[in-house]
Design an enzyme around this catalytic site. Structure first.
Site, PDB file in Angstrom:
ATOM      1  N   THR A   1       0.823  -1.213   0.000  1.00  0.00           N
ATOM      2  CA  THR A   1       0.000   0.000   0.000  1.00  0.00           C
ATOM      3  C   THR A   1       0.856   1.262   0.000  1.00  0.00           C
ATOM      4  O   THR A   1       1.885   1.340   0.686  1.00  0.00           O
ATOM      5  CB  THR A   1      -0.922   0.008   1.227  1.00  0.00           C
ATOM      6  OG1 THR A   1      -1.770  -1.136   1.170  1.00  0.00           O
ATOM      7  CG2 THR A   1      -1.764   1.265   1.285  1.00  0.00           C
TER       8      THR A   1
ATOM      9  N   GLU B   1      -5.755  -6.177   3.840  1.00  0.00           N
ATOM     10  CA  GLU B   1      -5.612  -7.377   3.007  1.00  0.00           C
ATOM     11  C   GLU B   1      -6.607  -7.365   1.839  1.00  0.00           C
ATOM     12  O   GLU B   1      -7.071  -8.403   1.384  1.00  0.00           O
ATOM     13  CB  GLU B   1      -5.798  -8.667   3.844  1.00  0.00           C
ATOM     14  CG  GLU B   1      -4.960  -8.731   5.115  1.00  0.00           C
ATOM     15  CD  GLU B   1      -3.474  -8.870   4.856  1.00  0.00           C
ATOM     16  OE1 GLU B   1      -2.948  -8.062   4.067  1.00  0.00           O
ATOM     17  OE2 GLU B   1      -2.835  -9.748   5.437  1.00  0.00           O
TER      18      GLU B   1
END
Length: 415
Positions: free
Chosen positions: A161, A398
């Site tokens: 990310t 996730e």
């Protein structure tokens, strides 16, 4: 399935059966039959589960609140867990892993999460990173990097990310420009669990053009010049693990630290996340299971209007619904874990389905358990509020649950 890890964990079970018992152990022993998490497991899996429940009771539950309130990263406790094989649960045995299946792993993480959901969730991310190196790394990389990670002498963080790319992970911009035998990394990663404390960072970076095929995976080790970290984030939950930005400024990483081929990074990242989704869903199961038992026990002892709350049919029905949703979630997660282990074509969709369903339902269970506690549930003296806070983020990370819906619908519409 490899046997070395099974034998090692089973042998340690005898010692763990003795000694003091803690709150998480009461969760295991006090379970009512209809939500018994050992249902459907074979004898070996029940042994692993007992090891994990006992470890959660003795080593995690007594410290869960302190770790949360003081924001402590329980390194020593996790290293004790690694002695049981929990540092590399589904990593091959020749590099120090336990060599267990995805279903075994789910059973273990669910049990550990009853003792501390936040710490177990970090351990699940660490396991995912070690598996990625074990699965896609060269023999040299596997034998160099995995043994200290499986022993949790070193800790790992997953770096995908970025500030500008969350759900749209394929648009990441952290660059890795090759110069001779090194990549020069520039960019930053956001919301990294273990950031600043971990020793090994599994980093997705752009070595080629736009889109997923331009992404590669490299391992950046702590102490590498040009690697730095942002401030420690203040979070609602998950406070036993630090979260920071990971920053690369002309960070030179040896080409020898690339995992897999150039352009394979996005595939590696997604393969890792399939298991990561099962892992975090399993952590949600542990939080929900503990919350159901806490709610049940509270209803038995708390009196209002001259009788125990357990006599209220309304609350009885709510408890029944919580139990049904917990068992349904567990079955969904275990079915997905089996599909992933068998490398079935429907594994990706089933992992997404399990993550979506279990994290949504289990958070709702924890939240309802808090409600059943009334005002007491909102006090930090009562564990139920921590299960609520620690499980909330599982619906986001996730792959957010909105992305899970996209993956499931895509699978259906492609048929």
């Amino acid at each position: 399935m490899l046997r070395g890890g099974r034998q090692r964990v089973a042998a340690l079970l005898r010692g763990l059966r003795r000694g003091p018992r803690g709150p998480a152990d009461s969760v295991r022993r006090g379970v009512v039959s209809c939500i018994d998490p050992s249902m459907g497991l074979n004898e070996e899996q029940k042994e692993f589960q007992k090891v994990a429940f006992n470890f959660a009771a003795r080593e995690m539950a007594p410290h869960m609140a302190e770790w949360d309130q003081k924001e402590l990263f329980p390194v020593d406790t996790m290293r004790k867990a690694a002695q049981l094989g929990f540092g590399g649960v589904y990593v091959r045995t020749d590099v120090g892993g336990a060599g267990l299946s995805r279903l075994d792993t789910s059973v273990i993480f669910e049990a550990l999460a009853t003792g501390c959901t936040s710490t177990t969730a970090y351990m699940s991310i660490h396991n995912m990173c070690v598996w990625m190196i074990d699965r896609f790394g060269s023999e040299e990389q596997r034998h160099r990097l995995c043994p200290p990670l499986c022993a949790m002498e070193k800790f790992a963080s997953y770096c995908l990310t970025e500030p500008g790319s969350g759900s749209d992970a394929a648009s990441l911009v952290t660059s890795a420009v090759r110069q001779h035998d090194h990549y020069i990394l520039n960019g930053s990663k956001a919301f990294i669990s273990g950031g600043g404390e971990a020793d090994v960072y599994v980093v997705m970076c752009r070595t080629g053009g736009p889109g997923p095929r331009g992404i590669s995976c490299v391992v950046v080790e702590k102490g590498t010049p040009g690697l730095s970290f942002g401030k420690k984030e203040k979070k609602v939950g998950w406070n036993s693990q630090p979260t920071r930005a990971v920053i690369f400024e002309d960070c030179a990483v040896p080409v020898a630290n690339r995992i897999g081929d150039e352009g394979q990074g996005f595939l590696i990242a997604m393969k890792g996340l399939n298991g990561g989704r099962i892992n975090v869903a399993s952590c949600s199961l542990g939080a929900a299971h503990a919350s159901v038992v806490l709610a049940r026990d509270h209803l038995k002892v708390r009196k209002q209007f001259g009788e125990p709350l357990a006599n209220s049919q309304y609350l009885q029905f709510q408890l029944a619904e919580m139990a049904a949703r917990l068992v349904a979630s567990r079955l969904t997660v275990r079915a997905a874990a089996t599909a992933l282990q068998e490398e079935r074509e429907d594994a990706v969709a089933l992992c997404a389905m399990a993550k979506l369903f279990a994290t949504d339902e289990c958070f709702a269970i924890c939240n309802q358990a808090l409600q059943m506690h009334g005002g007491y549930g909102y006090l930090k003296d009562y564990a139920v509020q921590q299960y609520v806070r620690d499980s909330r983020v599982h619906q986001i990370l996730e792959g957010s649950n909105e992305v899970m819906r996209m993956l499931i619908s895509r699978s259906l519409l492609q048929e």
